[in-house]
Motif scaffolding. Structure first.
Motif, short mmCIF file in Angstrom:
data_model
loop_
_atom_site.label_atom_id
_atom_site.label_comp_id
_atom_site.label_asym_id
_atom_site.label_seq_id
_atom_site.Cartn_x
_atom_site.Cartn_y
_atom_site.Cartn_z
N SER A 1 12.29 68.83 -22.28
CA SER A 1 11.12 68.24 -21.64
C SER A 1 9.96 69.22 -21.74
CB SER A 1 11.42 67.92 -20.18
OG SER A 1 10.26 67.51 -19.50
N ASP B 1 7.35 69.34 -19.52
CA ASP B 1 6.84 69.76 -18.21
C ASP B 1 7.79 69.37 -17.08
OD1 ASP B 1 6.52 67.08 -18.47
OD2 ASP B 1 4.41 67.02 -17.88
N TRP B 2 9.08 69.64 -17.26
CA TRP B 2 10.10 69.23 -16.28
C TRP B 2 9.82 69.81 -14.90
CZ3 TRP B 2 13.82 71.30 -13.05
CH2 TRP B 2 14.82 70.42 -12.60
N ASN B 3 9.41 71.06 -14.83
CA ASN B 3 9.18 71.72 -13.53
C ASN B 3 8.12 70.99 -12.70
OD1 ASN B 3 11.06 73.65 -14.14
ND2 ASN B 3 9.58 75.16 -14.86
N LYS B 4 7.17 70.36 -13.37
CA LYS B 4 6.09 69.67 -12.65
C LYS B 4 6.45 68.22 -12.36
CE LYS B 4 2.40 72.50 -14.72
NZ LYS B 4 1.19 72.47 -15.58
N THR B 5 7.04 67.54 -13.34
CA THR B 5 7.24 66.09 -13.21
C THR B 5 8.57 65.69 -12.59
OG1 THR B 5 8.13 65.96 -15.46
CG2 THR B 5 5.75 65.66 -15.20
#
Length: 220
Positions: free
Chosen positions: A106, A108-112
């Motif tokens: 991913s 931007d996994w940490n954000k989404t």
């Protein structure tokens, strides 16, 4: 009884070479196949059983009870290679979506995803939907203290590689360990490509090394 006698070597003196006496007939009649690391009567029985099961599963399911129908449907789905090729990585991508995606695949996994991601919830999904135990193993079985009832057991899970030796020993174990890490990196790159995520080999390498370190800690 006849099979046991056939696998013996009555010409050998059991007082001098008991192994030859007990197993000599087997050694003379069987060679370990190149595709196997072992070969015993249990392996032969398993192969014979698979042939019988194949014949049963390929018969018509008309009039079968529900459990038999399900088994035949599962078998047919596994044998439908054209559809498997057509679907490609879609089933895996769908499975990843169910458990909150995969950070390494991913952008931007940490954000989404992380703010709403629950480890407890996804561990239960992995167990109930995919029969996959991660971090902990949980199952229902007979109570060792009272066989008339069932209880919940919590145990350590199986590892990605066959045993903890693969995580710490040298020689062939180390070569397998290196291949295992490379396999994880390759899979991550493939999934990123299938999801149209930009190429970032150094990020994938770093993340998979972290996964390997975590799995090694679990093995320890």
């Amino acid at each position: 009884a006849a099979r046991i006698i056939q696998n013996m070597d009555p010409t050998a003196d059991p007082c001098k070479d008991f192994y030859q006496y007990a197993c000599g007939g087997w050694l003379n009649r069987h060679v370990i196949p190149e595709t196997s690391s072992r070969y015993s009567i249990f392996d032969i029985l398993r192969d014979e059983l698979e042939i019988i099961l194949k014949g049963v599963l390929e018969t018509s399911d008309q009039g079968d009870r529900g459990a038999f129908q399900k088994a035949k449907i599962l078998y047919k789905s596994c044998m439908n290679e054209s559809l498997i090729e057509q679907r490609d990585s879609l089933p895996l991508l769908e499975a990843l979506t169910m458990v909150g995606d995969w950070p390494v695949a991913s952008a931007d996994w940490n954000k989404t995803k992380e703010p709403t991601w629950s480890m407890e919830e996804n561990l239960s999904i992995m167990n109930s939907r995919f029969n996959k135990r991660v971090l902990i193993d949980m199952f229902v079985w007979n109570d060792d203290r009272d066989s008339s009832r069932h209880i919940i057991y919590i145990d350590q899970p199986s590892l990605g590689m066959p045993s903890r030796d693969y995580y710490f020993n040298g020689g062939n174990y180390q070569r397998v360990r290196e291949a295992y890490l490379q396999f994880m990196i390759t899979i991550a790159k493939m999934i990123r490509e299938d999801k149209n995520v930009s190429k970032d080999d150094s990020f994938v390498q770093e993340e998979m090394v972290k996964v390997m370190e975590l799995e090694t800690e679990i093995a320890n």
